[in-house]
Write a protein that holds these residues in place. Structure first.
Motif: not given
Length: 169
Positions: A55, A71, A75, A78, A80, A107
């Motif tokens: 995050d 990002l 990746e 996943g 954000t 995302r």
């Protein structure tokens, strides 16, 4: 000969893993606008990957270049990215287009608001981040206030970056 060897060995070599980011940032629409230089993007990418940041938060969005590096780096997890930027809508649209063209817009969250307003809202909502990037113009009073909020939201062991520092030739 040794000098040339050292110079070539110590010179920046773009990371293969970020080649796709550099390609995406080479869009004609971004020509002439500020974006994250490849060496800085590679550093950001590497640290996010090594620390397994999931995050992330950035203040300053503009062309979306740093968001794109973040990002791509996150990746596999996943991850954000939340971007805060109050810039004129047309400028932020470049960033939204950049993220959209990457296929990772699901995302990414863009908060189009002054960071000194958005950061306390995120802090009061209990948001936590593994990585925080401050990018953009700052007045000292805003910076102190925003550092307080960012520090409260940065998880223990998280990464804090600050861009747009004074550079001397």
């Amino acid at each position: 000969m040794i000098r040339q060897l050292l110079k070539s060995w110590l010179s920046y070599q773009p990371k293969a893993e970020t080649g796709i980011v550099r390609q995406q940032l080479a869009r004609p629409a971004l020509s002439g606008f500020p974006f994250c230089p490849p060496d800085e993007g590679d550093l950001l990418f590497s640290l996010i990957r090594e620390q397994q940041c999931r995050d992330m938060l950035e203040t300053g969005f503009g062309t979306g270049s740093t968001a794109l590096y973040m990002l791509h780096a996150s990746e596999p997890l996943g991850g954000t990215v939340t971007s805060i930027d109050w810039s004129p809508t047309e400028f932020n649209q470049l960033g939204r287009d950049t993220v959209s063209a990457s296929g990772m817009q699901d995302r990414h969250r863009h908060i189009e608001k002054l960071s000194q307003l958005a950061l306390p809202e995120l802090m009061l909502a209990g948001k936590q981040f593994d990585c925080v990037l401050f990018d953009g113009w700052r007045r000292t009073d805003h910076l102190i206030f925003e550092l307080f909020a960012a520090n409260r939201m940065l998880r223990t062991g998280g990464i804090f970056f600050m861009d747009d520092t004074i550079r001397k030739p």
